[in-house]
Design a protein around this motif. Structure first.
Motif, short mmCIF file in Angstrom:
data_model
loop_
_atom_site.label_atom_id
_atom_site.label_comp_id
_atom_site.label_asym_id
_atom_site.label_seq_id
_atom_site.Cartn_x
_atom_site.Cartn_y
_atom_site.Cartn_z
N GLU A 1 52.13 -0.09 37.14
CA GLU A 1 53.24 -0.07 36.19
C GLU A 1 54.58 -0.09 36.91
O GLU A 1 55.50 -0.81 36.52
N LYS B 1 55.21 -3.52 38.41
CA LYS B 1 55.61 -4.50 37.41
C LYS B 1 57.05 -4.29 36.98
O LYS B 1 57.83 -5.24 36.90
N SER B 2 57.42 -3.03 36.70
CA SER B 2 58.78 -2.77 36.23
C SER B 2 59.82 -3.06 37.31
O SER B 2 60.87 -3.64 37.03
#
Length: 157
Positions: free
Chosen positions: A129, A132-133
């Motif tokens: 996560e 990705k961010s």
């Protein structure tokens, strides 16, 4: 009794496995498979980081010429400014601006992606996560700054 529950459990697992859609397995992606392959944002950042580094390396003679011409004298600075208006030799001014915009993007993306990698290494931030961010932030920030500086380069403000 145990063997009966074990076989029932195995049947339940097999029934669930039969209902699942098989996922494609990519081991060696061929060039013809690239259109159907979805690369995650972190993958795009990684590839663009390499491309931007190569771009800056290949255009290093142009960068050195830009710097040398801009700081040698007032006369050479005027020829530097004129290159963006009238061009250089057979290359028109808009093309020089476009190459410079490519260099601006290359530097900004390479810098932001490099800071992203350093930050991830220092903080041990390796979750999917977070990757990705931070990749999306890198792509958006690099694009916005390039558009902002490109607008200045092309005289929009």
């Amino acid at each position: 009794m145990q063997s009966h529950s074990k076989s029932a459990h195995n049947e339940d697992i097999q029934a669930m496995a039969d209902t699942l859609k098989p996922r494609p397995e990519f081991r060696n992606i061929h060039v013809t498979d690239l259109a159907g392959y979805r690369l995650p944002p972190a993958g795009w950042v990684s590839i663009l980081h390499r491309i931007s580094g190569l771009l800056m390396f290949l255009l290093l003679p142009f960068i050195i010429w830009l710097f040398d011409t801009s700081v040698t004298s007032e006369v050479s600075f005027e020829s530097f400014r004129n290159a963006f208006v009238a061009g250089i030799g057979f290359l028109p001014g808009w093309f020089i601006k476009l190459v410079s915009l490519g260099l601006i993007w290359g530097f900004l993306h390479h810098f932001i992606a490099g800071v992203r990698h350093l930050w991830m290494d220092m903080t041990h931030s390796v979750s999917k996560e977070q990757g990705k961010s931070s990749a999306l932030v890198t792509l958006v920030l690099g694009t916005l700054l390039t558009l902002l500086l490109g607008a200045k380069l092309f005289g929009l403000y």
